[in-house]
Write a protein that holds these residues in place. Sequence first.
Motif, PDB file in Angstrom:
ATOM      1  N   ALA A  23       0.832  -1.207   0.000  1.00 25.29           N
ATOM      2  CA  ALA A  23       0.000   0.000   0.000  1.00 25.29           C
ATOM      3  C   ALA A  23       0.869   1.261   0.000  1.00 25.29           C
ATOM      4  O   ALA A  23       0.569   2.238  -0.692  1.00 25.29           O
ATOM      5  N   LEU A  24       1.942   1.252   0.784  1.00 23.97           N
ATOM      6  CA  LEU A  24       2.878   2.384   0.753  1.00 23.97           C
ATOM      7  C   LEU A  24       3.476   2.541  -0.642  1.00 23.97           C
ATOM      8  O   LEU A  24       3.555   3.650  -1.179  1.00 23.97           O
ATOM      9  N   PHE A  25       3.887   1.419  -1.226  1.00 25.28           N
ATOM     10  CA  PHE A  25       4.483   1.435  -2.563  1.00 25.28           C
ATOM     11  C   PHE A  25       3.509   2.028  -3.584  1.00 25.28           C
ATOM     12  O   PHE A  25       3.899   2.774  -4.483  1.00 25.28           O
ATOM     13  N   SER A  26       2.230   1.744  -3.440  1.00 24.14           N
ATOM     14  CA  SER A  26       1.232   2.219  -4.406  1.00 24.14           C
ATOM     15  C   SER A  26       1.124   3.735  -4.456  1.00 24.14           C
ATOM     16  O   SER A  26       0.644   4.294  -5.439  1.00 24.14           O
ATOM     17  N   THR A  27       1.583   4.419  -3.391  1.00 22.83           N
ATOM     18  CA  THR A  27       1.479   5.880  -3.340  1.00 22.83           C
ATOM     19  C   THR A  27       2.739   6.585  -3.839  1.00 22.83           C
ATOM     20  O   THR A  27       2.798   7.816  -3.825  1.00 22.83           O
ATOM     21  N   LEU A  28       3.750   5.832  -4.274  1.00 23.49           N
ATOM     22  CA  LEU A  28       4.925   6.457  -4.870  1.00 23.49           C
ATOM     23  C   LEU A  28       4.537   7.199  -6.143  1.00 23.49           C
ATOM     24  O   LEU A  28       3.545   6.883  -6.792  1.00 23.49           O
ATOM     25  N   THR A  29       5.381   8.139  -6.518  1.00 20.03           N
ATOM     26  CA  THR A  29       5.173   8.872  -7.764  1.00 20.03           C
ATOM     27  C   THR A  29       5.196   7.921  -8.957  1.00 20.03           C
ATOM     28  O   THR A  29       6.054   7.046  -9.044  1.00 20.03           O
ATOM     29  N   ASN A  30       4.234   8.101  -9.879  1.00 20.03           N
ATOM     30  CA  ASN A  30       4.179   7.350 -11.132  1.00 20.03           C
ATOM     31  C   ASN A  30       4.027   5.839 -10.934  1.00 20.03           C
ATOM     32  O   ASN A  30       4.578   5.047 -11.691  1.00 20.03           O
TER      33      ASN A  30
END
Length: 549
Positions: A71-78
Motif C-alpha cells: 500500500a505504501l508502494f502504491s502511493t509512490l510517484t508514477n
Amino acid sequence: MIQTDMFCFQCEQTAGGKGCTKVGVCGKDSRVATLQDLLLYQLKGIAYLGSKILAEGKKIDEGTTKFMMDALFSTLTNVNFDEKRFVRYILEADSVKENLKNQVSNLDNLPAAVYYRPPEDVEKMIADGKKVGILADDIDEDIRSLRELLIYGLKGMAAYAHHAYRLGYKDIEVNNFFFTALANTLDSNLSADELYNLCMELGKKNFKCMEILDKAHTKTFGHPQPTEVLISRKKGPFIIVSGHDLKDLKELLEQTEGKGINIYTHGEMLPAHGYPELKKYKHLVGNYGGAWQDQQKEFDGIPGCILMTTNCLQKPRDSYKDRIFTTGVVGFDGVAHIEEVNGKKDFTPIIQKALELGGWQEDEEEKKILVGFAHNTVLGVANKIIEAVKSGQIKHFFLIGGCDGAKPGRNYYTEFAEKTPKDTLILTLACGKYRFNKKDFGIVAEFPRLLDVGQCNDAYSAIIIAIELAKAFGVDVNELPLTLVLSWFEQKAVAILLTLLSLGIKNIYLGPSLPAFVSPNILQVLVERFNIKPISNPENDLNEILSKK
C-alpha cells in the motif's frame, strides 16, 4: 482537522518547486491524490496498532506486513493512478485495522487514525481525504519537513521490501520498522531531533533492506556479469518490459519461450541482461528506448506490447492504451491489469496481443551497450583498480546516477559525464544513466570508463564497492578519490539519500533541484553535517571537485 485541497510535494518535479495543488505534474488528478492521502492516514492507524502489538511482545502477521509495504508502494510517484484501486486499498486497510484492534489489549486514548472508519462511497472518502492531507494539521514547518522526509523514505523502502518479498526474502527488523516509524508520525510531541534520528535510523534500515534485495536478486538470478545489450530493433512480435520487477520478467520469459516473441527491457529493467538466469533466455533480445519520461513518444503507436511492472508509468496515450498492461501495484484507469494468483501471473492476454500486433517488420542496424558491473564483478578486479589508482592511471571515481526526469536542468548530468577527465572512471546506476549511457567514454587502465552498476535498487552495489575500496586503501569512504553526483526524482531516491547520510557519506552533489519538502532550517542542518552541495554547472563543480584531489 483543517479542510485542504490537493497538496503534494513528494517528487522533484512538483509544480513551481513548491507543490501540486490542482493536478499532479506526474499526471494524477486531485481525486487520486486525495485518496492516496486517506490511504496513508489508514496506514498510520495500522502502524500505530502494529507498534502497540510489538510493544506487547507479540508479532505482526505476515499478511499485514505485506499489505503495509504494498500500500505504501502504491502511493509512490508514477505508480498507480487508478481511483478504483485506491478505494479497494482503503477498504482493505479498514479490515486490516479492525483485525489488529482485536490483538491490542488497551484501545483507550489512541490517535484518531486508529478509530477512523472509511465510508464505502468514494465521494465521501474524498471528502475525508481532504481533511487528512499534508497540510491538514497546523504544525511547525521543520517538524512537518522531517515528518514528510521520514514518510517518503518509508515509501521508498517499501518498494525495495516489496521486490525482495516477492522473491521470498524478508527481514523482521526492516518489516517492524515500517510500523514503529510510521506510528511516530502521529506523535505531535516528537521533537525535531527525535524525528531527525528516526530519519537516520530509516537510512540504516534501508541499507539492510537493500542488502536483502541484493541477496534476493543474486541468489535467484545469479550475480550480474558484464554483458553487451542490443539497443536496436529486431524483426518480429515483441513485448517491452519496464519497471524493476525481475520476477515478473522471469515469468514472462518462461511463458513466451518458443512462441516467436522478442522481449525487450525498458528503463530500469535494462540491468536484467546481466543476470545469468535471465540472459540465458535467447528471446530476451535487447533494450528499447530510454528513461521513463520518454515513454509516451517511444511507445506511441508501436506494433507491440508494454508491461509495466513497477513505478515509472506515465498516462498512456490513446495510440497505445490498448497494448500497455500493468501488474503488481501499478495501475491506470482503463488499462488492462494482470493479477497474481497463488503466487503466479498468467501473461496470456499480453502474449496474444503481441502476436496479433505482429511487431516490427525489419531489423535495425545493430548497436550495443555494456551492462553488468555490480559489486561482485567490480570487487573481483579490485586489486587491478587499486594498482591503477596507485600508479596514477585512474585519478578519480565519479558516481553519476540516480533518477531521470522531464524537468529542465538534467542535461547537467550529460555534460558533467562528458567533461570528466579521461583518467577518471564513472560508475552509474538507475535511470539517470540514460542521459549518457549510449555515449562512448573509452577505456582507462583496461576498464571501460563507464561502468553500469544497475537499477536504483542496486544502489547497495555502489555503496559496497565504495566501502570495500575504502577498506583496501585503509581510509574512510570520505577520503577516497570518489565523488557522488546524484539526481533525485521520487521516494526511493529519498530512502537512498538517507542511507548514504546514515553511513556518514559526505560531500554529495545533489540536483537538479533540492526537495520542496525540506525546510530551510533542515536543509541547513544537512549541509552543516554532511556538506550536501546543490549542483551548479558541470565545469564549476568539476573544477571544485578535482582541485581538492
